[in-house]
Design a protein around this motif. Structure first.
Motif, PDB file in Angstrom:
ATOM      1  N   ALA A 193       0.825  -1.210   0.000  1.00  0.00           N
ATOM      2  CA  ALA A 193       0.000   0.000   0.000  1.00  0.00           C
ATOM      3  C   ALA A 193       0.861   1.261   0.000  1.00  0.00           C
ATOM      4  N   LEU A 194       1.923   1.263   0.794  1.00  0.00           N
ATOM      5  CA  LEU A 194       2.794   2.440   0.876  1.00  0.00           C
ATOM      6  C   LEU A 194       3.461   2.744  -0.461  1.00  0.00           C
ATOM      7  N   SER A 195       3.796   1.698  -1.211  1.00  0.00           N
ATOM      8  CA  SER A 195       4.502   1.913  -2.474  1.00  0.00           C
ATOM      9  C   SER A 195       3.617   2.571  -3.526  1.00  0.00           C
ATOM     10  N   GLY A 196       2.293   2.535  -3.330  1.00  0.00           N
ATOM     11  CA  GLY A 196       1.399   3.129  -4.310  1.00  0.00           C
ATOM     12  C   GLY A 196       0.816   4.468  -3.906  1.00  0.00           C
ATOM     13  N   ILE A 197       1.221   4.987  -2.748  1.00  0.00           N
ATOM     14  CA  ILE A 197       0.674   6.252  -2.263  1.00  0.00           C
ATOM     15  C   ILE A 197       1.383   7.429  -2.949  1.00  0.00           C
ATOM     16  N   PRO A 198       0.655   8.421  -3.446  1.00  0.00           N
ATOM     17  CA  PRO A 198       1.293   9.606  -4.058  1.00  0.00           C
ATOM     18  C   PRO A 198       2.170  10.347  -3.054  1.00  0.00           C
ATOM     19  N   SER A 199       3.187  10.997  -3.569  1.00  0.00           N
ATOM     20  CA  SER A 199       4.156  11.649  -2.693  1.00  0.00           C
ATOM     21  C   SER A 199       3.530  12.786  -1.884  1.00  0.00           C
ATOM     22  N   VAL A 200       2.541  13.471  -2.454  1.00  0.00           N
ATOM     23  CA  VAL A 200       1.926  14.581  -1.721  1.00  0.00           C
ATOM     24  C   VAL A 200       1.194  14.075  -0.478  1.00  0.00           C
ATOM     25  N   VAL A 201       0.687  12.843  -0.534  1.00  0.00           N
ATOM     26  CA  VAL A 201       0.022  12.269   0.641  1.00  0.00           C
ATOM     27  C   VAL A 201       1.048  12.017   1.743  1.00  0.00           C
ATOM     28  N   TYR A 202       2.230  11.562   1.362  1.00  0.00           N
ATOM     29  CA  TYR A 202       3.311  11.427   2.343  1.00  0.00           C
ATOM     30  C   TYR A 202       3.615  12.780   2.984  1.00  0.00           C
ATOM     31  N   GLY A 203       3.640  13.804   2.137  1.00  0.00           N
ATOM     32  CA  GLY A 203       3.914  15.137   2.655  1.00  0.00           C
ATOM     33  C   GLY A 203       2.869  15.610   3.643  1.00  0.00           C
ATOM     34  N   LEU A 204       1.591  15.369   3.329  1.00  0.00           N
ATOM     35  CA  LEU A 204       0.514  15.767   4.236  1.00  0.00           C
ATOM     36  C   LEU A 204       0.582  14.984   5.545  1.00  0.00           C
ATOM     37  N   PHE A 205       0.904  13.688   5.452  1.00  0.00           N
ATOM     38  CA  PHE A 205       1.047  12.884   6.673  1.00  0.00           C
ATOM     39  C   PHE A 205       2.219  13.397   7.512  1.00  0.00           C
ATOM     40  N   GLY A 206       3.348  13.676   6.844  1.00  0.00           N
ATOM     41  CA  GLY A 206       4.509  14.194   7.568  1.00  0.00           C
ATOM     42  C   GLY A 206       4.218  15.524   8.236  1.00  0.00           C
ATOM     43  N   GLY A 236      14.692  13.490  -5.740  1.00  0.00           N
ATOM     44  CA  GLY A 236      13.945  14.296  -6.685  1.00  0.00           C
ATOM     45  C   GLY A 236      12.564  14.707  -6.223  1.00  0.00           C
ATOM     46  N   GLU A 237      12.167  14.302  -5.009  1.00  0.00           N
ATOM     47  CA  GLU A 237      10.828  14.623  -4.524  1.00  0.00           C
ATOM     48  C   GLU A 237      10.738  16.084  -4.073  1.00  0.00           C
ATOM     49  N   THR A 238       9.607  16.685  -4.380  1.00  0.00           N
ATOM     50  CA  THR A 238       9.368  18.079  -4.003  1.00  0.00           C
ATOM     51  C   THR A 238       8.290  18.206  -2.933  1.00  0.00           C
ATOM     52  N   ALA A 239       7.112  17.603  -3.175  1.00  0.00           N
ATOM     53  CA  ALA A 239       5.957  17.804  -2.293  1.00  0.00           C
ATOM     54  C   ALA A 239       6.219  17.422  -0.837  1.00  0.00           C
ATOM     55  N   PRO A 240       6.792  16.241  -0.548  1.00  0.00           N
ATOM     56  CA  PRO A 240       7.004  15.887   0.869  1.00  0.00           C
ATOM     57  C   PRO A 240       7.924  16.864   1.594  1.00  0.00           C
ATOM     58  N   LEU A 255       8.598  19.964   0.629  1.00  0.00           N
ATOM     59  CA  LEU A 255       7.969  21.281   0.615  1.00  0.00           C
ATOM     60  C   LEU A 255       7.038  21.467   1.811  1.00  0.00           C
ATOM     61  N   LEU A 256       6.337  20.409   2.197  1.00  0.00           N
ATOM     62  CA  LEU A 256       5.363  20.492   3.276  1.00  0.00           C
ATOM     63  C   LEU A 256       5.960  20.275   4.664  1.00  0.00           C
ATOM     64  N   THR A 257       7.151  19.683   4.726  1.00  0.00           N
ATOM     65  CA  THR A 257       7.678  19.279   6.038  1.00  0.00           C
ATOM     66  C   THR A 257       8.989  19.945   6.443  1.00  0.00           C
ATOM     67  N   GLY A 258       9.852  20.291   5.484  1.00  0.00           N
ATOM     68  CA  GLY A 258      11.166  20.742   5.929  1.00  0.00           C
ATOM     69  C   GLY A 258      11.858  21.797   5.102  1.00  0.00           C
ATOM     70  N   ALA A 259      11.204  22.310   4.058  1.00  0.00           N
ATOM     71  CA  ALA A 259      11.889  23.213   3.142  1.00  0.00           C
ATOM     72  C   ALA A 259      11.770  24.670   3.557  1.00  0.00           C
ATOM     73  N   VAL A 260      12.841  25.407   3.317  1.00  0.00           N
ATOM     74  CA  VAL A 260      12.840  26.850   3.475  1.00  0.00           C
ATOM     75  C   VAL A 260      13.141  27.448   2.103  1.00  0.00           C
ATOM     76  N   PHE A 261      12.500  28.571   1.825  1.00  0.00           N
ATOM     77  CA  PHE A 261      12.601  29.156   0.492  1.00  0.00           C
ATOM     78  C   PHE A 261      13.971  29.769   0.224  1.00  0.00           C
ATOM     79  N   TYR A 262      14.450  30.519   1.173  1.00  0.00           N
ATOM     80  CA  TYR A 262      15.665  31.303   0.938  1.00  0.00           C
ATOM     81  C   TYR A 262      16.530  31.229   2.189  1.00  0.00           C
ATOM     82  N   SER A 263      17.771  30.851   2.038  1.00  0.00           N
ATOM     83  CA  SER A 263      18.640  30.713   3.205  1.00  0.00           C
ATOM     84  C   SER A 263      20.043  31.224   2.885  1.00  0.00           C
ATOM     85  N   THR A 264      20.591  31.964   3.817  1.00  0.00           N
ATOM     86  CA  THR A 264      21.971  32.434   3.681  1.00  0.00           C
ATOM     87  C   THR A 264      22.887  31.746   4.687  1.00  0.00           C
TER      88      THR A 264
END
Length: 276
Positions: free
Chosen positions: A102-115, A199-203, A205-214
């Motif tokens: 089941a986990l192997s067929g879940i879309p990546s954005v769903v992982y992101g929402l769960f995270g 290469g994943e973006t959605a997970p 993006l929802l859990t750990g990404a920052v837009f701009y960092s110096t």
């Protein structure tokens, strides 16, 4: 015979078309981005609203995130695969197997929402590298666990019986005989899972990404810049003045992913060659 010949031509044509599409996409992305490669592009921080500078925080952030993901997912995946292969004749193993499928067929954005709901909010990790790594680990776990199980099951049962006949315990057979014999298959699975996670973006993006960092992440609870989210942010929020950075980042990311998958393919070819 004629139907078989027609089917053969159809499958061959479809394969050639798919290969041509991949090659064209690869060439177009590289042609649009490689020209921006320079030492400053890889070693500088972004400046002036992403219109100048480089992608150093995104490169290092992706590296940190992948290392942390591997530290979590590799032990879990290998032990899960070993359990399913060597101790899998029970109800618990069947439920684990169903869960992995089941986990192997879940879309990546769903992982992101769960995270986001579980790691970021419920466990109060916030937007952090740790939350993103745990989410990506859930994505790579089915790949590593399933491949480990299949690789171990492909090892002839006579090897197990011979080791046990020599006085080895079940655990010694697993850790000293089976896992070393399956290491190429496991490494291949790890690389395939890592290439997907990189290469994943959605997970992220929802859990750990920052837009701009110096600055670089200070600890596990710091947010992180990554290559895919960097591309997304630039293309979504910036004008033409910053698109060159998105193109260069996309070209670099594609090269890295291609190297990872190429290494996995090479190891698989060597593994299959050794069997023959």
């Amino acid at each position: 015979m004629r139907k078989d010949l027609i089917a053969s031509y159809v499958f061959r044509a479809v394969s050639y078309v798919a290969f041509a599409v991949v090659v064209i996409m690869f060439v177009l992305v590289l042609a649009g981005g490689v020209k921006y490669f320079s030492p400053s592009f890889f070693l500088d921080y972004p400046k002036n609203g992403m219109t100048e500078g480089g992608i150093f925080p995104a490169i290092l952030g992706s590296f940190y995130l992948m290392v942390l993901t591997f530290l979590i997912s590799i032990p879990l995946g290998i032990f899960t695969g070993v359990f399913l292969s060597e101790y899998g004749n029970n109800v618990i193993a069947k439920w684990i197997d169903i869960s992995l499928t089941a986990l192997s067929g879940i879309p990546s954005v769903v992982y992101g929402l769960f995270g986001l709901a579980f790691f970021c909010v419920a466990l109060q990790f916030g937007t952090s590298m740790l939350a993103a790594a745990l989410t990506l680990s859930l994505m790579t776990l089915p790949v590593i666990a399933s491949s480990t199980r299949e690789t171990l099951k492909a090892i002839p049962v006579e090897i197990r019986e011979a080791a046990l006949a020599l006085g080895a315990t079940k655990e010694e057979v697993i850790f000293k005989v089976l896992l070393p014999a399956a290491r190429k298959g496991i490494i291949t699975a790890v690389l395939v899972g890592g290439g997907r996670a990189l290469g994943e973006t959605a997970p992220v993006l929802l859990t750990g990404a920052v837009f701009y960092s110096t600055q670089l992440p200070r600890n596990l609870l710091s947010p992180v810049m990554t290559l895919p989210t960097h591309i997304y942010y630039i293309t979504a929020a910036y004008g033409e003045s910053a698109q060159w950075m998105a193109k260069g980042t996309a070209a670099f990311l594609m090269i890295v992913v291609a190297l990872i998958y190429g290494t996995a393919f090479f190891l698989r070819r060597r593994k299959n060659g050794a069997h023959h």
